[in-house]
Scaffold this motif. Structure first.
Motif, PDB file in Angstrom:
ATOM      1  N   ASP A   1      42.016 -40.211 -90.175  1.00 24.27           N
ATOM      2  CA  ASP A   1      42.833 -41.077 -90.862  1.00 24.27           C
ATOM      3  C   ASP A   1      42.253 -41.230 -92.324  1.00 24.27           C
ATOM      4  O   ASP A   1      43.147 -41.967 -93.263  1.00 24.27           O
TER       5      ASP A   1
ATOM      6  N   PRO B   1      49.241 -44.209 -90.302  1.00 24.59           N
ATOM      7  CA  PRO B   1      48.749 -44.018 -91.521  1.00 24.59           C
ATOM      8  C   PRO B   1      49.597 -43.142 -92.194  1.00 24.59           C
ATOM      9  O   PRO B   1      50.127 -42.032 -91.674  1.00 24.59           O
TER      10      PRO B   1
ATOM     11  N   TRP C   1      48.260 -48.586 -84.498  1.00 25.36           N
ATOM     12  CA  TRP C   1      49.286 -47.449 -85.235  1.00 25.36           C
ATOM     13  C   TRP C   1      50.749 -47.657 -84.423  1.00 25.36           C
ATOM     14  O   TRP C   1      51.798 -47.583 -85.254  1.00 25.36           O
TER      15      TRP C   1
ATOM     16  N   LEU D   1      47.455 -37.869 -92.709  1.00 24.63           N
ATOM     17  CA  LEU D   1      46.658 -37.671 -91.496  1.00 24.63           C
ATOM     18  C   LEU D   1      46.004 -36.072 -91.838  1.00 24.63           C
ATOM     19  O   LEU D   1      46.691 -35.127 -92.402  1.00 24.63           O
TER      20      LEU D   1
END
Length: 466
Positions: free
Chosen positions: A19, A66, A59, A69
Protein backbone atom coordinates in the motif's frame (compact mmCIF):
# COMPACT_ATOMS: atom_id res chain seq x y z
CA UNK A 1 9.93 -16.74 -14.54
CA UNK A 2 9.46 -14.14 -17.31
CA UNK A 3 7.47 -11.03 -16.51
CA UNK A 4 3.84 -11.22 -17.56
CA UNK A 5 3.03 -9.30 -20.75
CA UNK A 6 -0.73 -9.86 -20.91
CA UNK A 7 -3.71 -10.40 -18.70
CA UNK A 8 -6.82 -11.91 -20.27
CA UNK A 9 -10.34 -12.85 -19.23
CA UNK A 10 -10.28 -15.81 -16.87
CA UNK A 11 -6.77 -15.08 -15.56
CA UNK A 12 -6.10 -15.15 -11.82
CA UNK A 13 -2.89 -13.76 -10.30
CA UNK A 14 -1.94 -14.26 -6.66
CA UNK A 15 0.63 -12.09 -4.90
CA UNK A 16 1.24 -9.65 -2.07
CA UNK A 17 -0.35 -6.20 -1.91
CA UNK A 18 1.79 -3.17 -1.08
CA UNK A 19 0.00 0.00 0.00
CA UNK A 20 3.04 2.31 -0.05
CA UNK A 21 2.88 3.09 3.69
CA UNK A 22 6.12 2.40 5.56
CA UNK A 23 6.13 -0.49 8.05
CA UNK A 24 2.74 -1.73 6.86
CA UNK A 25 2.96 -5.48 6.33
CA UNK A 26 2.26 -6.90 2.89
CA UNK A 27 -1.13 -8.55 2.39
CA UNK A 28 -1.93 -11.66 0.35
CA UNK A 29 -4.38 -11.01 -2.49
CA UNK A 30 -5.69 -12.45 -5.76
CA UNK A 31 -6.35 -10.32 -8.84
CA UNK A 32 -8.89 -11.63 -11.36
CA UNK A 33 -10.25 -10.39 -14.65
CA UNK A 34 -13.61 -11.58 -15.95
CA UNK A 35 -16.28 -10.41 -18.36
CA UNK A 36 -18.91 -9.58 -15.74
CA UNK A 37 -17.00 -7.59 -13.10
CA UNK A 38 -13.84 -6.62 -14.95
CA UNK A 39 -10.91 -6.21 -12.56
CA UNK A 40 -11.39 -7.45 -9.01
CA UNK A 41 -8.99 -7.99 -6.09
CA UNK A 42 -9.91 -10.44 -3.29
CA UNK A 43 -8.08 -9.85 0.00
CA UNK A 44 -8.29 -12.27 2.97
CA UNK A 45 -7.80 -10.59 6.36
CA UNK A 46 -8.26 -10.99 10.12
CA UNK A 47 -11.21 -9.15 11.64
CA UNK A 48 -10.21 -6.06 13.64
CA UNK A 49 -11.80 -7.48 16.81
CA UNK A 50 -9.20 -10.25 16.74
CA UNK A 51 -6.29 -8.10 15.52
CA UNK A 52 -6.31 -4.54 16.87
CA UNK A 53 -3.46 -3.30 14.66
CA UNK A 54 -4.72 -4.81 11.44
CA UNK A 55 -4.80 -1.96 8.87
CA UNK A 56 -6.25 -4.29 6.23
CA UNK A 57 -9.37 -4.79 8.33
CA UNK A 58 -9.82 -1.00 8.41
CA UNK A 59 -9.83 -0.91 4.61
CA UNK A 60 -13.04 -2.91 4.52
CA UNK A 61 -14.74 -2.01 7.79
CA UNK A 62 -14.32 1.65 6.83
CA UNK A 63 -15.06 0.91 3.16
CA UNK A 64 -11.96 2.92 2.22
CA UNK A 65 -9.06 0.92 0.74
CA UNK A 66 -5.90 2.76 -0.37
CA UNK A 67 -6.38 4.62 -3.64
CA UNK A 68 -3.35 2.96 -5.25
CA UNK A 69 -1.90 -0.50 -4.61
CA UNK A 70 0.95 -2.60 -6.00
CA UNK A 71 0.52 -6.35 -6.45
CA UNK A 72 3.89 -8.11 -6.26
CA UNK A 73 3.69 -11.52 -7.90
CA UNK A 74 6.03 -14.19 -9.24
CA UNK A 75 5.22 -12.94 -12.75
CA UNK A 76 6.15 -9.35 -12.04
CA UNK A 77 4.65 -6.27 -10.45
CA UNK A 78 1.16 -5.00 -11.28
CA UNK A 79 0.10 -1.43 -10.48
CA UNK A 80 -3.50 -0.82 -9.43
CA UNK A 81 -5.03 2.67 -9.50
CA UNK A 82 -8.27 4.28 -8.35
CA UNK A 83 -9.10 1.38 -6.03
CA UNK A 84 -12.63 1.30 -4.61
CA UNK A 85 -14.37 -0.80 -1.96
CA UNK A 86 -16.60 -3.49 -3.46
CA UNK A 87 -17.84 -5.39 -0.41
CA UNK A 88 -16.59 -7.75 2.28
CA UNK A 89 -17.77 -10.69 4.37
CA UNK A 90 -16.57 -12.07 7.70
CA UNK A 91 -16.71 -15.49 9.33
CA UNK A 92 -17.62 -14.34 12.84
CA UNK A 93 -16.70 -17.69 14.41
CA UNK A 94 -13.07 -17.39 13.39
CA UNK A 95 -12.75 -13.65 12.73
CA UNK A 96 -11.55 -14.17 9.18
CA UNK A 97 -12.85 -11.96 6.38
CA UNK A 98 -12.50 -11.50 2.65
CA UNK A 99 -12.67 -8.03 1.18
CA UNK A 100 -13.14 -7.04 -2.44
CA UNK A 101 -11.50 -4.11 -4.21
CA UNK A 102 -12.20 -2.84 -7.71
CA UNK A 103 -9.36 -0.90 -9.36
CA UNK A 104 -10.29 1.66 -11.99
CA UNK A 105 -7.10 0.88 -13.93
CA UNK A 106 -4.39 -1.75 -13.90
CA UNK A 107 -0.96 -1.49 -15.54
CA UNK A 108 1.33 -4.48 -15.98
CA UNK A 109 4.45 -3.01 -14.45
CA UNK A 110 5.86 -1.02 -11.55
CA UNK A 111 5.63 2.77 -11.59
CA UNK A 112 8.41 4.98 -10.27
CA UNK A 113 7.77 7.98 -8.03
CA UNK A 114 5.18 8.80 -5.40
CA UNK A 115 2.90 5.82 -4.75
CA UNK A 116 -0.12 8.08 -4.17
CA UNK A 117 0.03 9.92 -7.49
CA UNK A 118 -2.91 9.38 -9.85
CA UNK A 119 -2.26 7.47 -13.06
CA UNK A 120 -1.10 9.98 -15.68
CA UNK A 121 0.64 8.83 -18.88
CA UNK A 122 1.97 10.50 -22.00
CA UNK A 123 0.93 7.82 -24.50
CA UNK A 124 -1.97 5.43 -24.92
CA UNK A 125 -2.19 2.85 -27.72
CA UNK A 126 -5.50 1.15 -28.52
CA UNK A 127 -6.36 -1.80 -30.71
CA UNK A 128 -9.75 -1.11 -32.29
CA UNK A 129 -11.90 -3.11 -34.71
CA UNK A 130 -11.40 -2.14 -38.34
CA UNK A 131 -8.10 -0.23 -38.09
CA UNK A 132 -6.14 -2.66 -40.22
CA UNK A 133 -8.90 -2.88 -42.84
CA UNK A 134 -9.19 0.92 -43.04
CA UNK A 135 -5.47 1.69 -43.26
CA UNK A 136 -4.16 -1.40 -45.03
CA UNK A 137 -1.06 -1.15 -42.81
CA UNK A 138 1.07 -4.21 -42.12
CA UNK A 139 4.43 -4.82 -40.47
CA UNK A 140 5.17 -7.84 -42.64
CA UNK A 141 6.74 -7.70 -46.11
CA UNK A 142 7.32 -10.92 -48.02
CA UNK A 143 9.40 -11.48 -51.16
CA UNK A 144 10.47 -14.65 -52.93
CA UNK A 145 12.87 -16.07 -55.49
CA UNK A 146 11.63 -18.57 -58.07
CA UNK A 147 13.40 -20.79 -60.58
CA UNK A 148 12.80 -20.91 -64.33
CA UNK A 149 9.78 -23.15 -63.84
CA UNK A 150 8.16 -20.80 -61.34
CA UNK A 151 8.93 -22.90 -58.28
CA UNK A 152 9.71 -20.97 -55.10
CA UNK A 153 13.34 -21.39 -54.07
CA UNK A 154 13.62 -18.75 -51.41
CA UNK A 155 11.25 -16.65 -49.28
CA UNK A 156 12.34 -13.54 -47.37
CA UNK A 157 10.08 -12.09 -44.67
CA UNK A 158 10.85 -8.63 -43.33
CA UNK A 159 9.15 -7.38 -40.16
CA UNK A 160 9.24 -3.66 -39.40
CA UNK A 161 6.72 -1.28 -37.84
CA UNK A 162 7.25 1.64 -40.18
CA UNK A 163 3.81 2.49 -41.56
CA UNK A 164 1.97 5.32 -39.85
CA UNK A 165 -0.30 8.30 -40.42
CA UNK A 166 -0.38 11.27 -38.03
CA UNK A 167 -2.68 14.19 -37.26
CA UNK A 168 -3.58 16.51 -34.36
CA UNK A 169 -6.60 16.52 -32.06
CA UNK A 170 -6.36 19.58 -29.85
CA UNK A 171 -3.21 19.22 -27.74
CA UNK A 172 -2.94 15.49 -28.55
CA UNK A 173 -0.79 14.15 -31.34
CA UNK A 174 -2.56 11.14 -32.85
CA UNK A 175 -1.41 8.45 -35.26
CA UNK A 176 -2.26 5.11 -36.79
CA UNK A 177 0.83 2.92 -36.60
CA UNK A 178 1.59 -0.67 -37.52
CA UNK A 179 3.10 -2.79 -34.76
CA UNK A 180 4.11 -6.40 -34.25
CA UNK A 181 4.88 -8.82 -31.42
CA UNK A 182 6.64 -12.19 -31.47
CA UNK A 183 4.85 -14.78 -29.35
CA UNK A 184 6.28 -18.23 -28.60
CA UNK A 185 4.05 -21.14 -29.63
CA UNK A 186 4.52 -24.89 -29.44
CA UNK A 187 5.94 -25.14 -32.97
CA UNK A 188 8.08 -21.98 -32.90
CA UNK A 189 7.16 -18.30 -33.00
CA UNK A 190 3.97 -16.55 -34.10
CA UNK A 191 3.87 -12.95 -35.34
CA UNK A 192 0.99 -10.80 -34.15
CA UNK A 193 0.70 -8.10 -36.80
CA UNK A 194 -1.58 -5.23 -35.86
CA UNK A 195 -2.41 -1.55 -36.25
CA UNK A 196 -2.80 0.70 -33.23
CA UNK A 197 -4.29 4.12 -32.56
CA UNK A 198 -1.80 6.12 -30.49
CA UNK A 199 -2.38 9.39 -28.62
CA UNK A 200 0.49 11.40 -27.17
CA UNK A 201 0.29 14.49 -24.96
CA UNK A 202 3.16 16.82 -24.00
CA UNK A 203 2.47 16.01 -20.33
CA UNK A 204 0.95 12.99 -18.64
CA UNK A 205 -2.85 12.75 -18.83
CA UNK A 206 -5.46 10.46 -17.32
CA UNK A 207 -6.57 7.36 -19.21
CA UNK A 208 -10.01 8.98 -19.56
CA UNK A 209 -8.47 12.02 -21.28
CA UNK A 210 -6.70 9.78 -23.78
CA UNK A 211 -9.83 7.68 -24.32
CA UNK A 212 -11.86 10.80 -25.05
CA UNK A 213 -9.70 11.32 -28.13
CA UNK A 214 -9.68 7.62 -29.07
CA UNK A 215 -13.48 7.45 -28.92
CA UNK A 216 -13.73 10.17 -31.55
CA UNK A 217 -11.85 7.91 -33.95
CA UNK A 218 -13.77 4.79 -32.89
CA UNK A 219 -17.08 6.56 -33.59
CA UNK A 220 -15.96 7.47 -37.11
CA UNK A 221 -15.03 3.81 -37.67
CA UNK A 222 -18.59 2.82 -36.72
CA UNK A 223 -19.93 5.15 -39.41
CA UNK A 224 -17.44 3.88 -41.98
CA UNK A 225 -18.20 0.20 -41.41
CA UNK A 226 -21.85 0.54 -40.41
CA UNK A 227 -21.54 -1.73 -37.37
CA UNK A 228 -20.49 -1.66 -33.69
CA UNK A 229 -16.78 -1.00 -33.22
CA UNK A 230 -15.06 -1.96 -29.96
CA UNK A 231 -11.77 -1.48 -28.15
CA UNK A 232 -9.84 -4.76 -27.89
CA UNK A 233 -6.73 -3.76 -25.94
CA UNK A 234 -4.92 -0.75 -24.48
CA UNK A 235 -1.28 -0.10 -23.71
CA UNK A 236 0.48 2.87 -22.09
CA UNK A 237 3.97 4.27 -22.44
CA UNK A 238 5.44 6.74 -19.98
CA UNK A 239 8.89 7.41 -18.45
CA UNK A 240 7.57 6.39 -15.02
CA UNK A 241 7.03 2.86 -16.35
CA UNK A 242 10.59 2.47 -17.64
CA UNK A 243 12.46 -0.80 -18.00
CA UNK A 244 15.65 -0.70 -15.93
CA UNK A 245 18.73 -2.73 -15.09
CA UNK A 246 19.56 -3.74 -11.53
CA UNK A 247 21.69 -0.58 -11.33
CA UNK A 248 18.62 1.55 -12.12
CA UNK A 249 19.83 2.43 -15.61
CA UNK A 250 16.91 2.96 -18.02
CA UNK A 251 17.22 0.67 -21.03
CA UNK A 252 13.75 1.08 -22.57
CA UNK A 253 10.37 2.75 -22.13
CA UNK A 254 8.08 0.05 -23.54
CA UNK A 255 4.35 -0.05 -24.06
CA UNK A 256 2.68 -1.87 -21.16
CA UNK A 257 -0.82 -3.31 -21.09
CA UNK A 258 -3.41 -1.28 -19.23
CA UNK A 259 -6.90 -2.49 -18.37
CA UNK A 260 -9.50 0.16 -17.56
CA UNK A 261 -12.97 -0.47 -16.20
CA UNK A 262 -14.31 2.07 -18.71
CA UNK A 263 -13.72 -0.23 -21.70
CA UNK A 264 -13.05 -3.69 -20.24
CA UNK A 265 -16.47 -5.02 -21.30
CA UNK A 266 -15.71 -4.03 -24.89
CA UNK A 267 -13.01 -6.69 -25.05
CA UNK A 268 -15.54 -9.53 -24.83
CA UNK A 269 -17.97 -8.15 -27.42
CA UNK A 270 -18.39 -10.10 -30.68
CA UNK A 271 -15.93 -9.17 -33.40
CA UNK A 272 -17.67 -7.55 -36.41
CA UNK A 273 -18.28 -9.95 -39.33
CA UNK A 274 -15.52 -9.97 -41.93
CA UNK A 275 -17.99 -8.95 -44.63
CA UNK A 276 -18.67 -5.69 -42.77
CA UNK A 277 -15.00 -4.87 -42.30
CA UNK A 278 -14.22 -5.60 -45.96
CA UNK A 279 -16.44 -2.78 -47.24
CA UNK A 280 -15.92 0.52 -45.43
CA UNK A 281 -17.84 3.49 -46.76
CA UNK A 282 -14.51 5.19 -47.55
CA UNK A 283 -10.90 4.08 -47.24
CA UNK A 284 -7.58 5.47 -46.07
CA UNK A 285 -7.02 7.76 -49.05
CA UNK A 286 -10.21 9.62 -48.11
CA UNK A 287 -9.98 9.20 -44.34
CA UNK A 288 -6.51 10.73 -44.18
CA UNK A 289 -4.89 12.87 -41.49
CA UNK A 290 -6.68 16.03 -42.63
CA UNK A 291 -10.04 14.26 -42.56
CA UNK A 292 -9.46 12.88 -39.07
CA UNK A 293 -8.46 16.31 -37.83
CA UNK A 294 -11.58 17.85 -39.39
CA UNK A 295 -13.75 15.15 -37.79
CA UNK A 296 -12.22 15.84 -34.39
CA UNK A 297 -12.68 19.60 -34.74
CA UNK A 298 -16.38 19.13 -35.59
CA UNK A 299 -17.06 16.46 -32.97
CA UNK A 300 -18.46 18.65 -30.21
CA UNK A 301 -20.54 20.90 -32.45
CA UNK A 302 -22.02 17.91 -34.29
CA UNK A 303 -22.56 15.82 -31.16
CA UNK A 304 -26.35 15.92 -31.49
CA UNK A 305 -25.94 14.32 -34.92
CA UNK A 306 -23.20 11.86 -33.98
CA UNK A 307 -24.48 10.28 -30.75
CA UNK A 308 -28.05 9.27 -31.73
CA UNK A 309 -26.75 7.88 -35.02
CA UNK A 310 -24.08 5.87 -33.20
CA UNK A 311 -26.79 4.44 -30.97
CA UNK A 312 -28.53 3.10 -34.08
CA UNK A 313 -25.35 1.71 -35.64
CA UNK A 314 -24.30 0.04 -32.40
CA UNK A 315 -27.64 -1.77 -31.89
CA UNK A 316 -28.18 -3.75 -35.10
CA UNK A 317 -30.69 -6.07 -33.42
CA UNK A 318 -32.84 -3.33 -31.91
CA UNK A 319 -36.51 -2.71 -32.74
CA UNK A 320 -36.84 -1.10 -36.18
CA UNK A 321 -38.97 1.78 -34.93
CA UNK A 322 -36.34 2.70 -32.32
CA UNK A 323 -33.64 2.76 -34.99
CA UNK A 324 -35.73 5.09 -37.15
CA UNK A 325 -36.32 7.49 -34.24
CA UNK A 326 -32.61 7.64 -33.37
CA UNK A 327 -31.57 8.16 -36.98
CA UNK A 328 -34.24 10.84 -37.41
CA UNK A 329 -32.98 12.72 -34.35
CA UNK A 330 -29.53 12.74 -35.96
CA UNK A 331 -30.84 13.91 -39.30
CA UNK A 332 -32.90 16.69 -37.73
CA UNK A 333 -29.77 17.92 -35.93
CA UNK A 334 -27.68 17.62 -39.09
CA UNK A 335 -30.31 19.43 -41.14
CA UNK A 336 -30.21 22.36 -38.72
CA UNK A 337 -26.41 22.51 -38.90
CA UNK A 338 -26.31 22.17 -42.69
CA UNK A 339 -28.71 25.08 -43.22
CA UNK A 340 -30.68 25.94 -46.33
CA UNK A 341 -30.02 24.08 -49.59
CA UNK A 342 -31.30 24.57 -53.11
CA UNK A 343 -34.77 23.17 -53.79
CA UNK A 344 -35.88 22.79 -50.19
CA UNK A 345 -38.82 25.19 -50.55
CA UNK A 346 -40.88 22.32 -52.00
CA UNK A 347 -40.78 20.69 -48.55
CA UNK A 348 -42.03 23.73 -46.59
CA UNK A 349 -45.36 24.01 -44.78
CA UNK A 350 -48.19 25.96 -46.52
CA UNK A 351 -47.04 28.90 -44.41
CA UNK A 352 -43.56 28.74 -45.92
CA UNK A 353 -41.69 27.35 -42.93
CA UNK A 354 -39.29 24.38 -42.77
CA UNK A 355 -40.69 21.15 -41.38
CA UNK A 356 -39.37 17.66 -40.63
CA UNK A 357 -39.18 16.77 -44.33
CA UNK A 358 -37.05 19.86 -44.89
CA UNK A 359 -34.32 18.64 -42.55
CA UNK A 360 -34.42 15.20 -44.14
CA UNK A 361 -34.17 16.79 -47.59
CA UNK A 362 -31.10 18.81 -46.55
CA UNK A 363 -29.37 15.63 -45.40
CA UNK A 364 -30.18 13.74 -48.60
CA UNK A 365 -28.89 16.60 -50.75
CA UNK A 366 -25.79 17.10 -48.61
CA UNK A 367 -24.70 13.50 -49.20
CA UNK A 368 -24.22 14.33 -52.87
CA UNK A 369 -25.61 10.92 -53.80
CA UNK A 370 -28.17 10.31 -56.55
CA UNK A 371 -31.18 8.64 -54.95
CA UNK A 372 -33.26 8.32 -58.13
CA UNK A 373 -33.13 4.51 -58.21
CA UNK A 374 -35.25 4.45 -55.03
CA UNK A 375 -37.66 7.33 -55.64
CA UNK A 376 -39.23 9.68 -58.15
CA UNK A 377 -37.64 12.69 -56.44
CA UNK A 378 -35.45 13.57 -53.46
CA UNK A 379 -38.35 15.67 -52.16
CA UNK A 380 -40.57 12.59 -52.14
CA UNK A 381 -37.95 10.48 -50.36
CA UNK A 382 -37.48 13.20 -47.73
CA UNK A 383 -41.25 13.29 -47.18
CA UNK A 384 -41.39 9.47 -46.90
CA UNK A 385 -38.72 9.56 -44.17
CA UNK A 386 -40.59 12.31 -42.34
CA UNK A 387 -43.93 10.48 -42.65
CA UNK A 388 -42.51 7.26 -41.24
CA UNK A 389 -40.73 9.01 -38.36
CA UNK A 390 -43.71 11.20 -37.40
CA UNK A 391 -46.16 8.29 -37.56
CA UNK A 392 -43.94 6.30 -35.20
CA UNK A 393 -43.41 9.24 -32.85
CA UNK A 394 -46.93 10.65 -32.53
CA UNK A 395 -49.64 8.48 -30.93
CA UNK A 396 -52.44 10.32 -32.74
CA UNK A 397 -51.19 9.17 -36.17
CA UNK A 398 -52.97 5.83 -35.85
CA UNK A 399 -51.27 2.50 -36.48
CA UNK A 400 -47.52 2.15 -36.86
CA UNK A 401 -46.25 2.10 -40.46
CA UNK A 402 -45.85 -1.31 -42.07
CA UNK A 403 -42.75 -3.22 -41.03
CA UNK A 404 -41.55 -3.37 -44.63
CA UNK A 405 -41.76 0.41 -45.09
CA UNK A 406 -40.07 1.02 -41.74
CA UNK A 407 -37.31 -1.42 -42.66
CA UNK A 408 -36.67 0.31 -46.01
CA UNK A 409 -36.80 3.80 -44.50
CA UNK A 410 -34.53 2.75 -41.61
CA UNK A 411 -31.99 1.22 -44.00
CA UNK A 412 -32.01 4.38 -46.12
CA UNK A 413 -31.51 6.60 -43.08
CA UNK A 414 -28.68 4.37 -41.86
CA UNK A 415 -26.79 4.97 -45.09
CA UNK A 416 -27.56 8.69 -45.11
CA UNK A 417 -26.09 9.29 -41.63
CA UNK A 418 -23.00 7.27 -42.55
CA UNK A 419 -22.49 9.36 -45.68
CA UNK A 420 -22.97 12.57 -43.72
CA UNK A 421 -20.25 11.46 -41.30
CA UNK A 422 -17.82 10.99 -44.19
CA UNK A 423 -18.84 14.39 -45.56
CA UNK A 424 -18.14 15.92 -42.16
CA UNK A 425 -14.63 14.46 -42.18
CA UNK A 426 -13.91 15.11 -45.86
CA UNK A 427 -16.22 17.65 -47.55
CA UNK A 428 -14.89 16.95 -51.07
CA UNK A 429 -17.43 17.30 -53.87
CA UNK A 430 -16.03 14.24 -55.64
CA UNK A 431 -18.55 11.61 -54.55
CA UNK A 432 -16.94 8.93 -56.71
CA UNK A 433 -13.81 9.28 -54.56
CA UNK A 434 -15.61 9.81 -51.24
CA UNK A 435 -17.92 6.83 -51.61
CA UNK A 436 -15.94 4.57 -53.91
CA UNK A 437 -16.90 1.52 -51.87
CA UNK A 438 -20.39 2.70 -51.00
CA UNK A 439 -21.94 1.25 -54.14
CA UNK A 440 -21.82 -2.16 -52.43
CA UNK A 441 -24.17 -0.95 -49.67
CA UNK A 442 -26.34 1.08 -52.03
CA UNK A 443 -26.81 -1.90 -54.34
CA UNK A 444 -28.00 -3.89 -51.32
CA UNK A 445 -30.52 -1.18 -50.44
CA UNK A 446 -31.71 -0.93 -54.06
CA UNK A 447 -32.17 -4.70 -54.11
CA UNK A 448 -34.27 -4.53 -50.92
CA UNK A 449 -36.60 -1.99 -52.54
CA UNK A 450 -36.81 -4.13 -55.68
CA UNK A 451 -37.44 -7.39 -53.78
CA UNK A 452 -40.43 -5.78 -52.07
CA UNK A 453 -41.63 -4.24 -55.35
CA UNK A 454 -41.71 -0.74 -53.87
CA UNK A 455 -40.66 2.77 -54.83
CA UNK A 456 -41.29 6.21 -53.29
CA UNK A 457 -43.31 8.70 -55.34
CA UNK A 458 -43.20 12.51 -55.34
CA UNK A 459 -45.75 12.68 -52.52
CA UNK A 460 -43.66 10.55 -50.18
CA UNK A 461 -45.84 7.45 -50.49
CA UNK A 462 -44.66 3.93 -51.25
CA UNK A 463 -46.05 2.66 -54.55
CA UNK A 464 -45.86 -0.70 -56.29
CA UNK A 465 -42.96 -0.95 -58.70
CA UNK A 466 -42.38 -4.11 -60.72
Amino acid sequence: MAARRNINFGDSITGMLVDGVEETPYVAATLTLNEETGLRVAVPYVDELRESHNSTSAWFEGEMPPRNLLLVSLEGNISLFGCKYSGHSVNLSYGVGVGKITPSEMVLGHRDGDHEDPLLVKELRSEIDGLRELTGFSSIKQSGVTDEEGRTKKVTIEISALQEMAWSQGSAEMKFASNWVLNPVQSGLAIDDGVGLVSRFPEGQSIDTHLREHRKVASLLSFLFGCPIYFRRHEVRDPRFAQKTMTERVVDIPFRQVVTQNTVKDHAKPVPPKRRLQNPLARGEVINGSALEAWSNSYEEWGRFIFPALSSLNRPGAILENLVVNAAMSMEAAGSLIGSVSGEADTYTPGGKPKTATFMYRCLVRTGWRWGELCDSVTGLAQAIANNYNTIKHFDRGEFPSQVETYLIGSTMNLVVRMLAVRLANPSDNTSVLFGDFIHDFEGLKEDFANHGLRVNDSGNFTAHP
